[in-house]
Write a protein that holds these residues in place. Sequence first.
Motif: not given
Length: 531
Positions: A92-93, A131-133, A194-195, A246, A350, A388, A394, A397
Amino acid sequence: MVRTSRLALLAALVAACGNPGFDRRGPSGRRVGERCNSASDCQQGLYCVEQTCAATLPVGACTTTAQIVLAEPVVPASRPDPIPDPPCALPVRSIAPSFPAAQVQDKGAHPVGSVIQFEVPEKTTSFSIVSQEVDGSAVNDVTLKQGGQDVSFPNTVQPTNLLAPGSVQYYDDLAAIPADPSTLFAQYVGFQPSTGVMTLPNTSRALDIVRSTGGLPAGTWQFTLTDTAAECKVLGCTADHANGIYDVKILTRPGTLDGTGTLDADVYFVSQDPDHPTLTAADATADPATNDTARHFQRFVSTLSQLFSRVGVCLGTVRVHAMPDWARSDFHDLDIDKSDPCSPMPRLFTLAAPESGVHLFFVDTIVTATAPGGGAVIVGIDGSIPGPSAVPGTLNSGAAVVLANFGLERTAGACSGPADVARCGTDQVAYIAAHEAGHWLGLYHTTESSGTFFDPLTDTASCACDTCAPAAQRAQCPNGNVKLFSSSCSGKVAGCGGADNLMFWLVDPDFSTGALSPQQGEVMRSNPAVH
Protein backbone atom coordinates in the motif's frame (compact mmCIF):
# COMPACT_ATOMS: atom_id res chain seq x y z
CA MET A 1 7.35 6.75 -35.22
CA VAL A 2 4.27 8.95 -35.13
CA ARG A 3 4.30 11.50 -37.90
CA THR A 4 0.69 12.47 -38.51
CA SER A 5 -1.36 15.63 -38.35
CA ARG A 6 -4.21 13.85 -36.59
CA LEU A 7 -3.36 12.34 -33.21
CA ALA A 8 -5.81 10.39 -31.08
CA LEU A 9 -6.03 11.06 -27.38
CA LEU A 10 -7.21 7.88 -25.69
CA ALA A 11 -8.16 7.96 -22.01
CA ALA A 12 -7.94 4.93 -19.76
CA LEU A 13 -11.63 5.36 -19.02
CA VAL A 14 -14.83 6.08 -20.93
CA ALA A 15 -17.12 9.00 -20.11
CA ALA A 16 -20.58 8.37 -18.72
CA CYS A 17 -23.64 8.00 -20.95
CA GLY A 18 -25.94 10.87 -21.77
CA ASN A 19 -26.03 14.14 -23.64
CA PRO A 20 -25.16 17.14 -21.45
CA GLY A 21 -27.87 19.74 -21.61
CA PHE A 22 -29.31 19.94 -18.09
CA ASP A 23 -30.78 23.42 -17.64
CA ARG A 24 -30.16 24.09 -13.98
CA ARG A 25 -31.40 27.73 -14.06
CA GLY A 26 -34.93 29.03 -13.85
CA PRO A 27 -36.38 30.84 -16.89
CA SER A 28 -37.35 33.96 -14.89
CA GLY A 29 -35.37 33.74 -11.68
CA ARG A 30 -33.39 36.25 -9.67
CA ARG A 31 -31.05 38.75 -11.22
CA VAL A 32 -27.34 39.50 -10.78
CA GLY A 33 -26.58 40.43 -7.17
CA GLU A 34 -29.76 38.89 -5.72
CA ARG A 35 -29.66 36.10 -3.13
CA CYS A 36 -29.81 32.44 -4.18
CA ASN A 37 -29.44 28.96 -2.75
CA SER A 38 -28.56 27.30 -6.06
CA ALA A 39 -28.27 28.24 -9.73
CA SER A 40 -31.89 27.21 -10.28
CA ASP A 41 -32.94 30.31 -8.29
CA CYS A 42 -31.22 32.63 -10.79
CA GLN A 43 -32.16 33.78 -14.26
CA GLN A 44 -31.12 31.53 -17.09
CA GLY A 45 -27.47 32.07 -17.93
CA LEU A 46 -26.50 33.05 -14.36
CA TYR A 47 -24.66 31.16 -11.65
CA CYS A 48 -25.12 31.09 -7.90
CA VAL A 49 -21.78 31.99 -6.30
CA GLU A 50 -21.74 31.98 -2.49
CA GLN A 51 -25.51 32.57 -2.39
CA THR A 52 -25.44 35.46 -4.86
CA CYS A 53 -26.54 35.32 -8.51
CA ALA A 54 -23.57 36.10 -10.79
CA ALA A 55 -23.09 36.45 -14.53
CA THR A 56 -19.69 34.74 -14.65
CA LEU A 57 -17.57 32.33 -12.68
CA PRO A 58 -14.55 33.97 -11.02
CA VAL A 59 -11.14 32.83 -12.23
CA GLY A 60 -7.86 34.24 -11.01
CA ALA A 61 -4.82 35.07 -13.13
CA CYS A 62 -1.53 33.21 -12.85
CA THR A 63 1.26 35.57 -11.80
CA THR A 64 4.22 33.20 -11.45
CA THR A 65 6.42 31.32 -13.93
CA ALA A 66 6.89 27.55 -13.83
CA GLN A 67 10.26 26.46 -12.45
CA ILE A 68 12.13 23.61 -14.17
CA VAL A 69 14.42 21.59 -11.90
CA LEU A 70 16.54 18.47 -12.27
CA ALA A 71 15.25 16.02 -9.67
CA GLU A 72 17.23 13.49 -7.72
CA PRO A 73 17.04 9.95 -9.22
CA VAL A 74 14.26 7.89 -7.66
CA VAL A 75 14.22 4.79 -9.91
CA PRO A 76 16.65 1.95 -9.04
CA ALA A 77 19.69 1.72 -11.29
CA SER A 78 19.03 -2.00 -11.74
CA ARG A 79 15.78 -3.73 -12.69
CA PRO A 80 13.89 -4.81 -9.53
CA ASP A 81 14.06 -8.56 -9.03
CA PRO A 82 12.44 -10.86 -8.16
CA ILE A 83 8.76 -10.17 -8.94
CA PRO A 84 6.84 -10.05 -5.65
CA ASP A 85 4.62 -12.92 -4.56
CA PRO A 86 1.66 -12.73 -5.21
CA PRO A 87 2.76 -11.75 -8.73
CA CYS A 88 3.31 -8.01 -9.01
CA ALA A 89 1.34 -7.26 -5.83
CA LEU A 90 2.23 -3.85 -4.46
CA PRO A 91 2.55 -2.65 -0.90
CA VAL A 92 0.00 0.00 0.00
CA ARG A 93 1.48 3.32 -1.08
CA SER A 94 1.86 6.17 1.38
CA ILE A 95 0.63 9.73 1.01
CA ALA A 96 3.22 12.03 -0.56
CA PRO A 97 5.15 13.93 2.14
CA SER A 98 4.20 17.29 0.58
CA PHE A 99 0.48 16.68 0.99
CA PRO A 100 -0.89 18.24 4.22
CA ALA A 101 -1.33 15.55 6.89
CA ALA A 102 -4.31 17.42 8.35
CA GLN A 103 -6.23 16.71 5.12
CA VAL A 104 -5.79 12.92 5.29
CA GLN A 105 -8.12 10.46 7.02
CA ASP A 106 -6.56 6.99 7.10
CA LYS A 107 -9.41 4.49 7.43
CA GLY A 108 -7.19 1.38 7.30
CA ALA A 109 -7.79 -1.95 5.53
CA HIS A 110 -11.32 -3.26 4.96
CA PRO A 111 -12.89 -6.17 3.05
CA VAL A 112 -15.42 -5.44 0.32
CA GLY A 113 -18.88 -4.98 1.78
CA SER A 114 -17.61 -2.82 4.65
CA VAL A 115 -19.44 0.41 5.46
CA ILE A 116 -16.90 3.21 6.00
CA GLN A 117 -17.60 6.61 7.52
CA PHE A 118 -15.53 9.77 7.15
CA GLU A 119 -15.79 13.43 8.07
CA VAL A 120 -16.11 16.39 5.70
CA PRO A 121 -15.16 19.64 7.47
CA GLU A 122 -16.92 22.94 6.83
CA LYS A 123 -15.88 24.74 3.62
CA THR A 124 -14.43 21.62 1.99
CA THR A 125 -14.08 22.18 -1.74
CA SER A 126 -13.51 18.52 -2.60
CA PHE A 127 -12.72 15.10 -1.26
CA SER A 128 -11.14 12.00 -2.78
CA ILE A 129 -11.73 8.39 -1.76
CA VAL A 130 -8.53 6.45 -2.51
CA SER A 131 -8.71 2.64 -2.29
CA GLN A 132 -5.64 0.40 -2.69
CA GLU A 133 -5.67 -3.40 -2.86
CA VAL A 134 -3.92 -5.10 0.07
CA ASP A 135 -1.48 -8.00 -0.54
CA GLY A 136 -2.93 -9.12 -3.87
CA SER A 137 -6.17 -10.09 -2.13
CA ALA A 138 -8.44 -9.37 -5.11
CA VAL A 139 -8.63 -10.93 -8.56
CA ASN A 140 -7.39 -8.79 -11.44
CA ASP A 141 -10.24 -9.48 -13.84
CA VAL A 142 -13.82 -10.67 -13.84
CA THR A 143 -15.76 -12.24 -16.69
CA LEU A 144 -19.28 -11.19 -17.61
CA LYS A 145 -21.78 -12.70 -20.00
CA GLN A 146 -22.61 -10.22 -22.73
CA GLY A 147 -24.68 -11.29 -25.72
CA GLY A 148 -24.00 -14.91 -24.88
CA GLN A 149 -20.23 -14.41 -24.87
CA ASP A 150 -17.72 -14.17 -22.04
CA VAL A 151 -16.16 -10.70 -21.79
CA SER A 152 -13.38 -9.89 -19.31
CA PHE A 153 -13.14 -6.59 -17.42
CA PRO A 154 -10.62 -5.30 -14.87
CA ASN A 155 -11.80 -5.80 -11.31
CA THR A 156 -12.47 -2.18 -10.36
CA VAL A 157 -12.61 -1.04 -6.73
CA GLN A 158 -14.97 1.81 -5.89
CA PRO A 159 -17.35 3.22 -3.32
CA THR A 160 -21.08 2.63 -3.69
CA ASN A 161 -24.12 3.89 -1.79
CA LEU A 162 -22.20 7.08 -1.02
CA LEU A 163 -24.33 9.01 1.47
CA ALA A 164 -23.98 12.65 2.48
CA PRO A 165 -25.22 13.88 5.88
CA GLY A 166 -28.96 13.40 6.10
CA SER A 167 -28.68 10.13 4.12
CA VAL A 168 -28.68 11.96 0.77
CA GLN A 169 -27.39 9.46 -1.78
CA TYR A 170 -24.61 10.92 -3.92
CA TYR A 171 -23.59 7.78 -5.79
CA ASP A 172 -24.83 4.24 -6.37
CA ASP A 173 -22.67 2.07 -8.58
CA LEU A 174 -25.57 -0.12 -9.69
CA ALA A 175 -28.06 2.68 -10.39
CA ALA A 176 -29.18 3.30 -13.96
CA ILE A 177 -27.24 6.06 -15.71
CA PRO A 178 -29.55 8.98 -16.56
CA ALA A 179 -29.79 10.42 -20.02
CA ASP A 180 -28.04 13.56 -18.75
CA PRO A 181 -25.05 12.84 -16.45
CA SER A 182 -24.73 16.51 -15.45
CA THR A 183 -27.75 15.95 -13.18
CA LEU A 184 -25.80 13.42 -11.11
CA PHE A 185 -24.25 14.29 -7.76
CA ALA A 186 -21.19 12.26 -8.77
CA GLN A 187 -19.83 10.28 -11.69
CA TYR A 188 -17.35 7.43 -11.51
CA VAL A 189 -16.26 5.35 -14.49
CA GLY A 190 -13.33 3.17 -13.52
CA PHE A 191 -11.77 0.25 -15.36
CA GLN A 192 -8.54 -0.39 -13.45
CA PRO A 193 -7.66 -3.13 -10.98
CA SER A 194 -5.91 -2.63 -7.66
CA THR A 195 -6.36 1.13 -7.10
CA GLY A 196 -9.42 3.35 -7.42
CA VAL A 197 -9.97 7.07 -6.88
CA MET A 198 -13.28 8.95 -6.71
CA THR A 199 -13.05 12.73 -6.42
CA LEU A 200 -16.01 15.05 -5.86
CA PRO A 201 -17.22 17.43 -7.25
CA ASN A 202 -17.00 16.38 -10.90
CA THR A 203 -20.50 17.12 -12.21
CA SER A 204 -22.42 20.34 -12.83
CA ARG A 205 -24.87 19.51 -10.06
CA ALA A 206 -22.16 18.98 -7.45
CA LEU A 207 -20.19 22.02 -8.61
CA ASP A 208 -23.32 24.12 -8.16
CA ILE A 209 -23.63 22.93 -4.56
CA VAL A 210 -20.01 23.81 -3.75
CA ARG A 211 -20.20 27.11 -5.61
CA SER A 212 -23.51 28.16 -4.05
CA THR A 213 -22.89 27.17 -0.44
CA GLY A 214 -19.10 27.41 -0.19
CA GLY A 215 -18.43 23.69 0.14
CA LEU A 216 -19.68 20.13 0.07
CA PRO A 217 -22.17 19.20 2.83
CA ALA A 218 -20.23 19.15 6.09
CA GLY A 219 -20.55 16.30 8.56
CA THR A 220 -20.36 12.52 8.52
CA TRP A 221 -20.47 10.78 5.14
CA GLN A 222 -20.42 7.05 4.50
CA PHE A 223 -20.12 4.53 1.68
CA THR A 224 -19.96 0.80 1.08
CA LEU A 225 -16.64 -0.50 -0.23
CA THR A 226 -17.08 -2.71 -3.27
CA ASP A 227 -15.41 -3.98 -6.42
CA THR A 228 -16.58 -5.60 -9.62
CA ALA A 229 -15.82 -9.09 -8.31
CA ALA A 230 -18.02 -8.49 -5.27
CA GLU A 231 -20.86 -7.42 -7.57
CA CYS A 232 -20.61 -10.49 -9.78
CA LYS A 233 -23.99 -11.92 -8.87
CA VAL A 234 -25.80 -8.71 -9.73
CA LEU A 235 -23.81 -8.06 -12.91
CA GLY A 236 -23.94 -11.62 -14.22
CA CYS A 237 -20.34 -12.69 -13.67
CA THR A 238 -19.40 -16.27 -14.34
CA ALA A 239 -17.65 -16.61 -10.97
CA ASP A 240 -17.85 -15.03 -7.52
CA HIS A 241 -14.56 -13.73 -6.09
CA ALA A 242 -15.70 -11.42 -3.30
CA ASN A 243 -12.46 -11.54 -1.31
CA GLY A 244 -10.80 -8.18 -1.96
CA ILE A 245 -9.32 -6.20 0.93
CA TYR A 246 -8.51 -2.54 0.36
CA ASP A 247 -6.73 0.21 2.23
CA VAL A 248 -8.90 3.34 2.24
CA LYS A 249 -7.75 6.93 2.62
CA ILE A 250 -9.85 10.11 2.40
CA LEU A 251 -8.22 13.29 1.13
CA THR A 252 -10.01 16.58 1.70
CA ARG A 253 -9.29 19.98 0.19
CA PRO A 254 -10.41 23.22 1.87
CA GLY A 255 -10.96 26.56 0.18
CA THR A 256 -13.21 27.79 -2.62
CA LEU A 257 -13.63 27.06 -6.32
CA ASP A 258 -12.64 30.56 -7.42
CA GLY A 259 -9.19 32.08 -7.71
CA THR A 260 -6.17 30.06 -8.82
CA GLY A 261 -4.32 26.93 -7.82
CA THR A 262 -0.81 25.60 -8.42
CA LEU A 263 -0.12 22.28 -10.12
CA ASP A 264 3.31 20.68 -9.91
CA ALA A 265 4.45 18.12 -12.48
CA ASP A 266 6.97 15.29 -12.58
CA VAL A 267 8.36 14.40 -16.02
CA TYR A 268 10.20 11.17 -16.90
CA PHE A 269 12.03 10.62 -20.21
CA VAL A 270 11.57 6.96 -21.12
CA SER A 271 12.93 7.09 -24.67
CA GLN A 272 15.31 5.09 -26.85
CA ASP A 273 14.37 6.92 -30.03
CA PRO A 274 17.49 7.44 -32.18
CA ASP A 275 15.90 10.70 -33.37
CA HIS A 276 16.25 12.00 -29.81
CA PRO A 277 19.62 10.71 -28.55
CA THR A 278 20.07 13.68 -26.23
CA LEU A 279 16.58 13.59 -24.74
CA THR A 280 17.64 13.13 -21.14
CA ALA A 281 16.82 14.83 -17.88
CA ALA A 282 20.23 16.50 -17.87
CA ASP A 283 19.77 17.94 -21.36
CA ALA A 284 16.18 19.06 -20.68
CA THR A 285 17.33 21.07 -17.67
CA ALA A 286 20.47 22.54 -19.27
CA ASP A 287 20.92 26.10 -20.51
CA PRO A 288 18.32 26.68 -23.29
CA ALA A 289 20.64 29.22 -24.89
CA THR A 290 23.16 26.50 -25.75
CA ASN A 291 21.14 23.25 -25.65
CA ASP A 292 18.39 22.53 -28.19
CA THR A 293 16.68 19.93 -26.00
CA ALA A 294 16.50 22.41 -23.14
CA ARG A 295 15.13 25.08 -25.48
CA HIS A 296 12.32 22.81 -26.64
CA PHE A 297 11.59 21.56 -23.15
CA GLN A 298 11.26 25.14 -21.98
CA ARG A 299 8.84 25.66 -24.88
CA PHE A 300 6.92 22.55 -23.78
CA VAL A 301 6.55 23.90 -20.25
CA SER A 302 5.54 27.34 -21.51
CA THR A 303 2.79 25.94 -23.78
CA LEU A 304 1.53 23.64 -21.04
CA SER A 305 1.38 26.63 -18.68
CA GLN A 306 -0.53 28.73 -21.22
CA LEU A 307 -3.17 26.06 -21.75
CA PHE A 308 -3.87 25.60 -18.05
CA SER A 309 -3.59 29.23 -16.97
CA ARG A 310 -6.76 29.99 -18.95
CA VAL A 311 -8.77 28.43 -16.12
CA GLY A 312 -6.61 29.46 -13.18
CA VAL A 313 -4.42 26.36 -12.96
CA CYS A 314 -0.88 27.67 -12.62
CA LEU A 315 2.05 25.38 -13.36
CA GLY A 316 4.46 25.45 -10.43
CA THR A 317 7.53 23.22 -10.17
CA VAL A 318 8.34 20.89 -13.06
CA ARG A 319 10.67 18.19 -11.76
CA VAL A 320 12.56 16.30 -14.48
CA HIS A 321 13.69 12.77 -13.62
CA ALA A 322 16.50 10.73 -15.15
CA MET A 323 15.50 7.16 -16.03
CA PRO A 324 17.95 4.22 -16.01
CA ASP A 325 18.68 2.17 -19.13
CA TRP A 326 16.60 -0.82 -17.98
CA ALA A 327 13.47 1.33 -17.65
CA ARG A 328 13.99 2.85 -21.10
CA SER A 329 14.45 -0.64 -22.54
CA ASP A 330 11.35 -2.07 -20.85
CA PHE A 331 8.91 0.77 -21.39
CA HIS A 332 9.92 3.03 -24.32
CA ASP A 333 7.44 1.24 -26.62
CA LEU A 334 4.59 0.99 -24.14
CA ASP A 335 2.15 -1.90 -24.66
CA ILE A 336 -1.24 -0.91 -23.21
CA ASP A 337 -3.37 -3.89 -24.22
CA LYS A 338 -3.27 -5.41 -20.74
CA SER A 339 -4.13 -3.83 -17.40
CA ASP A 340 -3.06 -6.51 -14.90
CA PRO A 341 -0.40 -5.50 -12.36
CA CYS A 342 2.36 -7.32 -14.25
CA SER A 343 1.74 -5.56 -17.56
CA PRO A 344 4.01 -2.75 -18.80
CA MET A 345 1.93 0.37 -18.18
CA PRO A 346 1.11 -0.32 -14.51
CA ARG A 347 4.71 -1.34 -13.86
CA LEU A 348 5.94 1.91 -15.41
CA PHE A 349 3.61 4.02 -13.28
CA THR A 350 4.88 2.40 -10.06
CA LEU A 351 8.15 4.26 -10.71
CA ALA A 352 6.54 7.63 -9.92
CA ALA A 353 8.45 9.79 -7.45
CA PRO A 354 6.95 10.50 -3.98
CA GLU A 355 5.31 13.75 -5.09
CA SER A 356 1.64 14.77 -5.13
CA GLY A 357 1.45 16.42 -8.58
CA VAL A 358 0.75 14.96 -12.01
CA HIS A 359 3.27 12.38 -13.31
CA LEU A 360 4.01 12.44 -17.07
CA PHE A 361 6.02 9.61 -18.65
CA PHE A 362 7.40 10.45 -22.13
CA VAL A 363 7.60 7.31 -24.29
CA ASP A 364 8.45 6.65 -27.94
CA THR A 365 5.23 4.86 -28.92
CA ILE A 366 2.04 3.54 -27.36
CA VAL A 367 1.47 0.03 -28.70
CA THR A 368 -2.01 -1.46 -29.03
CA ALA A 369 -3.91 -3.84 -31.28
CA THR A 370 -7.06 -1.70 -30.92
CA ALA A 371 -6.07 1.62 -32.50
CA PRO A 372 -8.97 4.01 -33.13
CA GLY A 373 -8.66 3.87 -36.93
CA GLY A 374 -9.62 6.56 -39.40
CA GLY A 375 -6.04 7.83 -39.62
CA ALA A 376 -5.80 8.32 -35.84
CA VAL A 377 -3.13 6.88 -33.57
CA ILE A 378 -2.92 6.77 -29.78
CA VAL A 379 -0.46 9.27 -28.35
CA GLY A 380 -1.56 9.58 -24.71
CA ILE A 381 -3.16 7.50 -21.98
CA ASP A 382 -3.83 7.87 -18.25
CA GLY A 383 -3.67 5.26 -15.55
CA SER A 384 -7.06 6.44 -14.28
CA ILE A 385 -9.50 9.34 -14.25
CA PRO A 386 -8.81 11.06 -11.94
CA GLY A 387 -5.25 10.08 -11.17
CA PRO A 388 -4.31 9.07 -7.62
CA SER A 389 -3.19 12.56 -6.63
CA ALA A 390 -1.02 12.62 -3.52
CA VAL A 391 -0.61 8.81 -3.67
CA PRO A 392 2.35 8.18 -6.02
CA GLY A 393 3.67 4.79 -7.02
CA THR A 394 0.39 2.92 -7.49
CA LEU A 395 -0.38 0.97 -10.67
CA ASN A 396 -2.30 4.02 -11.94
CA SER A 397 0.06 6.78 -10.81
CA GLY A 398 0.89 8.30 -14.17
CA ALA A 399 0.06 9.28 -17.71
CA ALA A 400 2.03 8.22 -20.79
CA VAL A 401 2.69 10.72 -23.58
CA VAL A 402 4.27 9.98 -26.96
CA LEU A 403 7.12 12.42 -27.64
CA ALA A 404 7.71 11.57 -31.31
CA ASN A 405 7.18 15.16 -32.48
CA PHE A 406 9.19 16.78 -29.69
CA GLY A 407 11.59 19.28 -31.24
CA LEU A 408 10.06 19.02 -34.72
CA GLU A 409 9.54 22.36 -36.52
CA ARG A 410 7.53 21.94 -39.71
CA THR A 411 8.60 25.41 -40.80
CA ALA A 412 11.60 27.40 -39.62
CA GLY A 413 10.90 29.29 -36.39
CA ALA A 414 7.56 27.54 -35.79
CA CYS A 415 8.47 26.97 -32.14
CA SER A 416 9.57 30.54 -31.51
CA GLY A 417 6.30 32.47 -31.67
CA PRO A 418 2.82 31.84 -30.23
CA ALA A 419 1.80 28.23 -29.53
CA ASP A 420 1.23 26.44 -32.84
CA VAL A 421 -0.02 22.85 -32.64
CA ALA A 422 -0.01 22.51 -36.44
CA ARG A 423 3.62 23.50 -37.11
CA CYS A 424 5.49 23.09 -33.81
CA GLY A 425 5.86 19.46 -32.74
CA THR A 426 6.82 20.48 -29.22
CA ASP A 427 3.50 22.31 -28.91
CA GLN A 428 1.74 19.12 -30.04
CA VAL A 429 3.44 17.16 -27.26
CA ALA A 430 2.49 19.87 -24.75
CA TYR A 431 -1.13 19.75 -25.95
CA ILE A 432 -1.22 15.96 -25.49
CA ALA A 433 0.36 16.27 -22.04
CA ALA A 434 -2.18 18.94 -21.05
CA HIS A 435 -5.02 16.69 -22.20
CA GLU A 436 -3.72 13.77 -20.13
CA ALA A 437 -3.12 16.03 -17.14
CA GLY A 438 -6.74 17.17 -17.55
CA HIS A 439 -7.82 13.55 -17.15
CA TRP A 440 -5.55 13.25 -14.10
CA LEU A 441 -7.40 16.21 -12.57
CA GLY A 442 -10.79 14.60 -13.18
CA LEU A 443 -11.94 15.66 -16.66
CA TYR A 444 -13.55 13.22 -19.08
CA HIS A 445 -13.67 13.55 -22.85
CA THR A 446 -16.28 16.14 -23.76
CA THR A 447 -17.40 13.73 -26.48
CA GLU A 448 -16.09 10.21 -27.02
CA SER A 449 -15.24 9.06 -30.54
CA SER A 450 -18.56 7.21 -30.89
CA GLY A 451 -20.61 10.34 -30.22
CA THR A 452 -22.68 8.46 -27.63
CA PHE A 453 -20.75 9.28 -24.43
CA PHE A 454 -20.25 12.77 -22.99
CA ASP A 455 -18.86 14.50 -19.91
CA PRO A 456 -21.14 15.50 -16.97
CA LEU A 457 -20.72 19.26 -17.39
CA THR A 458 -23.30 21.63 -18.86
CA ASP A 459 -20.94 24.24 -20.30
CA THR A 460 -18.97 21.97 -22.64
CA ALA A 461 -20.24 21.47 -26.18
CA SER A 462 -21.30 17.94 -27.13
CA CYS A 463 -21.34 16.21 -30.50
CA ALA A 464 -24.00 13.49 -30.69
CA CYS A 465 -23.57 10.85 -33.38
CA ASP A 466 -27.22 10.76 -34.43
CA THR A 467 -27.12 14.51 -35.10
CA CYS A 468 -23.55 15.23 -36.11
CA ALA A 469 -22.28 12.20 -38.03
CA PRO A 470 -22.40 12.28 -41.83
CA ALA A 471 -25.98 11.48 -42.84
CA ALA A 472 -25.01 8.21 -44.51
CA GLN A 473 -23.49 6.90 -41.24
CA ARG A 474 -26.19 7.88 -38.74
CA ALA A 475 -28.05 4.58 -38.97
CA GLN A 476 -24.91 2.92 -37.54
CA CYS A 477 -24.71 5.24 -34.51
CA PRO A 478 -26.51 2.91 -32.05
CA ASN A 479 -23.88 0.19 -32.50
CA GLY A 480 -21.07 2.59 -31.52
CA ASN A 481 -18.94 1.92 -34.58
CA VAL A 482 -19.09 5.42 -36.07
CA LYS A 483 -16.08 7.67 -35.41
CA LEU A 484 -16.82 11.37 -35.03
CA PHE A 485 -13.81 13.38 -36.18
CA SER A 486 -13.18 17.05 -35.57
CA SER A 487 -14.78 18.24 -38.81
CA SER A 488 -18.15 16.88 -37.63
CA CYS A 489 -17.83 18.59 -34.24
CA SER A 490 -16.52 22.00 -35.28
CA GLY A 491 -19.73 23.93 -34.61
CA LYS A 492 -20.67 24.33 -38.25
CA VAL A 493 -23.88 22.40 -37.48
CA ALA A 494 -25.97 23.58 -34.53
CA GLY A 495 -25.43 21.36 -31.49
CA CYS A 496 -22.29 19.78 -32.94
CA GLY A 497 -19.36 21.41 -31.15
CA GLY A 498 -16.42 20.69 -28.93
CA ALA A 499 -13.65 19.93 -31.44
CA ASP A 500 -11.72 22.94 -30.13
CA ASN A 501 -11.85 21.76 -26.50
CA LEU A 502 -8.69 20.43 -24.87
CA MET A 503 -10.66 17.38 -23.71
CA PHE A 504 -12.14 16.40 -27.08
CA TRP A 505 -11.13 12.80 -27.86
CA LEU A 506 -8.92 13.90 -30.76
CA VAL A 507 -6.31 16.58 -31.31
CA ASP A 508 -6.46 17.89 -34.85
CA PRO A 509 -4.29 20.92 -35.73
CA ASP A 510 -7.03 22.27 -37.98
CA PHE A 511 -9.48 22.57 -35.06
CA SER A 512 -7.74 22.13 -31.69
CA THR A 513 -7.29 25.37 -29.76
CA GLY A 514 -7.16 23.93 -26.23
CA ALA A 515 -10.35 25.63 -25.08
CA LEU A 516 -11.47 24.90 -21.52
CA SER A 517 -14.81 25.83 -19.97
CA PRO A 518 -15.31 27.51 -16.58
CA GLN A 519 -16.72 24.31 -15.07
CA GLN A 520 -13.81 22.27 -16.40
CA GLY A 521 -11.56 24.75 -14.61
CA GLU A 522 -13.50 24.27 -11.38
CA VAL A 523 -13.09 20.48 -11.56
CA MET A 524 -9.37 20.87 -12.18
CA ARG A 525 -8.80 23.39 -9.38
CA SER A 526 -10.70 21.26 -6.86
CA ASN A 527 -8.41 18.24 -7.36
CA PRO A 528 -6.07 17.51 -4.42
CA ALA A 529 -3.06 17.75 -6.76
CA VAL A 530 -3.75 21.48 -7.10
CA HIS A 531 -2.60 23.51 -4.10
